[in-house]
Design a protein around this motif. Structure first.
Motif, short mmCIF file in Angstrom:
data_model
loop_
_atom_site.label_atom_id
_atom_site.label_comp_id
_atom_site.label_asym_id
_atom_site.label_seq_id
_atom_site.Cartn_x
_atom_site.Cartn_y
_atom_site.Cartn_z
N TYR A 214 0.85 -1.19 0.00
CA TYR A 214 0.00 0.00 0.00
C TYR A 214 0.88 1.24 0.00
O TYR A 214 2.10 1.14 0.17
CB TYR A 214 -0.97 0.00 1.18
N THR A 215 0.24 2.38 -0.22
CA THR A 215 0.99 3.65 -0.23
C THR A 215 0.67 4.42 1.06
O THR A 215 -0.42 4.97 1.19
CB THR A 215 0.63 4.50 -1.46
N ILE A 228 4.95 0.20 0.47
CA ILE A 228 5.47 -0.71 1.48
C ILE A 228 4.57 -1.93 1.67
O ILE A 228 3.39 -1.92 1.28
CB ILE A 228 5.69 0.00 2.83
N ASP A 229 5.11 -2.95 2.29
CA ASP A 229 4.44 -4.21 2.52
C ASP A 229 3.35 -4.04 3.58
O ASP A 229 3.54 -3.33 4.57
CB ASP A 229 5.46 -5.25 2.98
N VAL A 230 2.20 -4.72 3.38
CA VAL A 230 1.09 -4.62 4.33
C VAL A 230 1.27 -5.54 5.54
O VAL A 230 0.56 -5.38 6.54
CB VAL A 230 -0.26 -4.94 3.66
N VAL A 263 -2.05 -1.17 -3.35
CA VAL A 263 -1.36 -1.49 -4.60
C VAL A 263 -1.71 -2.92 -4.99
O VAL A 263 -1.29 -3.88 -4.32
CB VAL A 263 0.17 -1.33 -4.44
N LEU A 264 -2.50 -3.07 -6.02
CA LEU A 264 -3.05 -4.39 -6.36
C LEU A 264 -1.97 -5.34 -6.88
O LEU A 264 -0.97 -4.92 -7.48
CB LEU A 264 -4.16 -4.24 -7.40
N ASN A 265 -2.23 -6.62 -6.64
CA ASN A 265 -1.29 -7.66 -7.06
C ASN A 265 -1.52 -8.02 -8.54
O ASN A 265 -1.94 -9.12 -8.87
CB ASN A 265 -1.46 -8.92 -6.21
#
Length: 359
Positions: A214-215, A228-230, A263-265
């Motif tokens: 996500y941002t 960064i990582d959720v 941020v979509l995969n």
């Protein structure tokens, strides 16, 4: 058209704007009895009736009964159901640079620009073309956004097509062309409550967003520029979890809820992918979100406080907006996917809300 027939479109007058422009309301009914109402004011979804696990229909989107309520400005009308443009979400300090020229936009969200400005697409009148398609009834809404409108460069030809498919989907297709380099980022701002609009809240909805990153944002909700990582954060929605459970994790964070971009995969290749899934356990309604976009902004109606359909009060957590889009403030973050549209190119984006139910 006086009698209801499955798979049809009905057009009716919905009054006039303050400027005297006549507005229409379109009712779409698919072969399974799902019903959607759309107005050409703001290319807005006004109502969406979906069955629960017992087959009972309820309207699951927040909104108003009259055109005059949609004409009022936020916070009374927090963009219920509207098409957002030219740029969905925020642009820091209301300015961006394109081809070495700085463009200034309205600062209508503190010092920042939000959802297209003072009179964004949500306040504009579109030309509507009702259509019967092989997928189901549809309405195409078009307008020309003139060069300089709300500070944006270029004459932008805009088309938004809503289709109520016979697979129980709301399919939204966006298409834009320009005669001058510009930026474009469109979305729909419907607030969903799968229990039914005006009923309780969304805290017991189970949500999954297929986004490993996500941002993060600052206090003004402008992204810091990081991705960064959720994992280990309240933004990890990669497995089904209730909003109530996740929001409890915000206790030491200065947010009242979600107003964040995920941020979509996907491979950012424009293919339609499953991006999110929401389930409401009491009604058994399930909504799957498919999109060609690279991000989803989840907004949990943190600051909503108004009266909607039939005078119902809509408060905090009364609905959730699942806004498929490019990232906030992308024009000012070179490391984010580009939102630039050049002459000769076509902006195209598709989002599908698919409705299912538990048995």
């Amino acid at each position: 058209m006086n009698s209801w027939t499955l798979g049809f479109i009905e057009k009716s007058s919905w009054g006039c704007t303050k400027e005297g422009i006549p507005i229409d309301l379109f009712t779409l009914l698919n072969e399974n009895g799902l019903m959607m109402k759309i107005t050409n004011y703001g290319a807005t979804i006004v109502s969406l009736y979906v069955p629960d696990k017992f087959g009972s229909l309820s309207d699951i989107v927040l909104g108003f009964d009259s055109l005059s309520d949609y004409e009022k400005y936020s916070p009374h009308n927090p963009y219920f159901g509207a098409t957002i443009g030219r740029y969905a979400n925020r642009i820091a300090l209301g300015q961006f640079s394109l081809n070495n020229k700085i463009y200034s936009l309205a600062q209508n969200d503190g010092l920042n620009h939000l959802h297209g400005g003072i009179k964004g697409f949500n306040k504009q009148v579109f030309t509507a073309i009702p259509m019967k398609t092989s997928e189901g009834p549809a309405v195409r809404l078009k307008r020309l956004s003139h060069d300089g409108e709300e500070g944006y460069p270029g004459n932008l030809q805009v088309s938004v097509t809503y289709t109520l498919t016979n697979n129980n989907e709301v399919k939204i297709d966006y298409c834009c062309t320009t005669d001058k380099p510009t930026i474009v980022n469109l979305t729909n701002h419907s607030y969903f409550n799968l229990l039914g609009e005006g009923k309780e809240n969304i805290l017991d909805h189970e949500i999954t967003i297929l986004a490993n990153r996500y941002t993060p944002v600052g206090k003004d909700l402008i992204p810091t520029g990081e991705i960064i990582d959720v994992r280990g954060t309240p933004f990890d929605l990669t497995q089904p979890v209730t909003l109530r459970t996740q929001l409890e994790k915000f206790s030491n964070i200065s947010f009242k809820g979600y107003d964040h971009n995920f941020v979509l995969n996907n491979d950012q290749d424009g293919k339609l992918i499953l991006a999110a899934r929401i389930k409401e356990p009491t009604s058994g309604r399930i909504m799957e979100v498919y999109t060609t976009e690279v991000g989803i902004q989840l907004y949990t109606a943190n600051s909503v406080n108004t009266f909607g359909k039939e005078g119902k009060h809509y408060g905090q957590y009364s609905g959730m907006a699942i806004e498929t889009q490019h990232y906030p403030n992308s024009p000012n973050n070179p490391n984010f996917p580009s939102v630039v549209l050049n002459p000769g190119d076509t902006y195209s984006s598709t989002t599908v809300y698919k409705f299912l139910k538990e048995h």
